[in-house]
Design a protein around this motif. Structure first.
Motif, mmCIF file in Angstrom:
data_model
loop_
_atom_site.group_PDB
_atom_site.id
_atom_site.type_symbol
_atom_site.label_atom_id
_atom_site.label_comp_id
_atom_site.label_asym_id
_atom_site.label_seq_id
_atom_site.Cartn_x
_atom_site.Cartn_y
_atom_site.Cartn_z
ATOM 1 N N LEU A 73 7.756 -9.804 32.675
ATOM 2 C CA LEU A 73 7.586 -11.123 32.083
ATOM 3 C C LEU A 73 8.882 -11.907 32.199
ATOM 4 C CD1 LEU A 73 5.601 -10.158 28.868
ATOM 5 C CD2 LEU A 73 4.709 -11.084 31.003
ATOM 6 N N LEU A 74 8.756 -13.162 32.642
ATOM 7 C CA LEU A 74 9.912 -14.029 32.828
ATOM 8 C C LEU A 74 9.921 -15.136 31.790
ATOM 9 C CD1 LEU A 74 9.530 -14.477 36.695
ATOM 10 C CD2 LEU A 74 11.042 -12.871 35.515
ATOM 11 N N THR A 75 11.100 -15.604 31.464
ATOM 12 C CA THR A 75 11.221 -16.760 30.574
ATOM 13 C C THR A 75 11.022 -18.032 31.405
ATOM 14 O OG1 THR A 75 13.588 -17.038 30.954
ATOM 15 C CG2 THR A 75 12.934 -15.557 29.135
ATOM 16 N N VAL A 76 10.821 -19.144 30.717
ATOM 17 C CA VAL A 76 10.697 -20.433 31.397
ATOM 18 C C VAL A 76 11.963 -20.710 32.206
ATOM 19 C CG1 VAL A 76 10.534 -22.932 31.022
ATOM 20 C CG2 VAL A 76 9.012 -21.370 29.778
ATOM 21 N N THR B 171 -1.111 -27.499 32.983
ATOM 22 C CA THR B 171 -2.205 -27.818 33.902
ATOM 23 C C THR B 171 -2.865 -26.559 34.480
ATOM 24 O OG1 THR B 171 -0.639 -28.047 35.741
ATOM 25 C CG2 THR B 171 -1.215 -30.066 34.518
ATOM 26 N N HIS B 172 -2.524 -25.403 33.935
ATOM 27 C CA HIS B 172 -3.112 -24.114 34.322
ATOM 28 C C HIS B 172 -2.867 -23.752 35.781
ATOM 29 C CE1 HIS B 172 -5.033 -24.011 30.426
ATOM 30 N NE2 HIS B 172 -5.442 -25.252 30.636
ATOM 31 N N ARG B 173 -1.812 -24.278 36.360
ATOM 32 C CA ARG B 173 -1.443 -23.904 37.718
ATOM 33 C C ARG B 173 -0.538 -22.686 37.719
ATOM 34 N NH1 ARG B 173 0.966 -29.136 40.061
ATOM 35 N NH2 ARG B 173 1.125 -27.913 41.963
ATOM 36 N N LEU B 174 0.024 -22.382 36.550
ATOM 37 C CA LEU B 174 0.891 -21.220 36.381
ATOM 38 C C LEU B 174 0.453 -20.507 35.104
ATOM 39 C CD1 LEU B 174 3.387 -19.800 37.589
ATOM 40 C CD2 LEU B 174 4.798 -21.230 36.138
ATOM 41 N N VAL B 175 0.108 -19.245 35.245
ATOM 42 C CA VAL B 175 -0.367 -18.446 34.118
ATOM 43 C C VAL B 175 0.794 -18.091 33.201
ATOM 44 C CG1 VAL B 175 -1.428 -16.230 33.486
ATOM 45 C CG2 VAL B 175 -2.242 -17.480 35.490
ATOM 46 N N SER B 176 0.548 -18.154 31.892
ATOM 47 C CA SER B 176 1.583 -17.749 30.934
ATOM 48 C C SER B 176 0.925 -17.190 29.686
ATOM 49 C CB SER B 176 2.470 -18.935 30.566
ATOM 50 O OG SER B 176 1.766 -19.835 29.733
ATOM 51 N N ILE B 177 1.723 -16.495 28.901
ATOM 52 C CA ILE B 177 1.273 -15.981 27.615
ATOM 53 C C ILE B 177 2.329 -16.328 26.573
ATOM 54 C CG2 ILE B 177 -0.054 -14.082 28.622
ATOM 55 C CD1 ILE B 177 2.276 -12.205 27.770
ATOM 56 N N LYS B 178 1.943 -16.217 25.306
ATOM 57 C CA LYS B 178 2.908 -16.387 24.225
ATOM 58 C C LYS B 178 3.146 -15.035 23.567
ATOM 59 C CE LYS B 178 3.196 -20.995 22.489
ATOM 60 N NZ LYS B 178 3.057 -21.833 21.302
ATOM 61 N N VAL B 179 4.403 -14.722 23.360
ATOM 62 C CA VAL B 179 4.793 -13.508 22.659
ATOM 63 C C VAL B 179 5.566 -13.966 21.428
ATOM 64 C CG1 VAL B 179 6.076 -11.344 22.780
ATOM 65 C CG2 VAL B 179 4.935 -12.228 24.831
ATOM 66 N N ASP B 180 4.920 -13.892 20.282
ATOM 67 C CA ASP B 180 5.521 -14.360 19.026
ATOM 68 C C ASP B 180 6.116 -15.761 19.158
ATOM 69 O OD1 ASP B 180 4.835 -12.096 17.567
ATOM 70 O OD2 ASP B 180 6.704 -11.063 18.060
ATOM 71 N N CYS C 60 7.083 -17.271 21.833
ATOM 72 C CA CYS C 60 7.925 -17.447 23.018
ATOM 73 C C CYS C 60 7.046 -17.417 24.268
ATOM 74 C CB CYS C 60 8.960 -16.326 23.123
ATOM 75 S SG CYS C 60 10.107 -16.295 21.743
ATOM 76 N N ARG C 61 7.176 -18.414 25.110
ATOM 77 C CA ARG C 61 6.382 -18.509 26.334
ATOM 78 C C ARG C 61 6.933 -17.559 27.380
ATOM 79 N NH1 ARG C 61 1.451 -20.191 26.820
ATOM 80 N NH2 ARG C 61 1.917 -21.883 25.405
ATOM 81 N N ARG C 62 6.050 -16.744 27.973
ATOM 82 C CA ARG C 62 6.449 -15.798 29.014
ATOM 83 C C ARG C 62 5.480 -15.921 30.186
ATOM 84 N NH1 ARG C 62 10.390 -16.199 26.649
ATOM 85 N NH2 ARG C 62 11.469 -14.674 25.404
ATOM 86 N N ILE C 63 6.016 -15.802 31.387
ATOM 87 C CA ILE C 63 5.238 -15.936 32.605
ATOM 88 C C ILE C 63 5.349 -14.633 33.393
ATOM 89 C CG2 ILE C 63 4.960 -17.246 34.746
ATOM 90 C CD1 ILE C 63 6.967 -18.828 32.048
ATOM 91 N N PRO C 64 4.202 -14.021 33.725
ATOM 92 C CA PRO C 64 4.266 -12.799 34.535
ATOM 93 C C PRO C 64 4.876 -13.104 35.906
ATOM 94 C CG PRO C 64 2.085 -13.067 33.563
ATOM 95 C CD PRO C 64 2.834 -14.339 33.327
#
Length: 62
Positions: free
Chosen positions: A8-11, A31-40, A42-46
Motif C-alpha cells: 500500500l502506497l501513500t498519496v 473519478t475512480h480511475r485509481l483504486v484506493s482504500i481508507k485505513v483509519d 488514511c488514504r492508501r493506494i495498492p
C-alpha cells in the motif's frame, strides 16, 4: 497456503511515481480511475493499482 499482502502506497508516494501533484492523485481517486482504500482515515493506494493505471494509460495512448 501463502497469501500475498498488497503493498500500500501513500498519496505522496503515488504522486512521486506518477510525477503529478497531490490534487491530481485525489482527482484520479475521486473519478475512480485509481483504486484506493481508507485505513483509519488514511488514504492508501495498492501498488498494483498504480501499475494498472499506467498500463491502461499506455494502452489508451497506443
Amino acid at each position: 497456503m501463502t497469501t500475498v499482502t498488497p503493498v500500500l502506497l501513500t498519496v505522496d508516494e503515488v504522486k512521486v511515481r506518477l510525477k503529478v501533484g497531490r490534487t491530481k492523485v485525489y482527482d484520479l481517486i475521486r473519478t475512480h480511475r485509481l483504486v484506493s482504500i481508507k485505513v483509519d482515515g488514511c488514504r492508501r493506494i495498492p501498488a498494483d493499482a498504480v501499475g494498472e493505471f499506467i498500463r491502461a494509460q499506455i494502452e489508451r495512448a497506443a
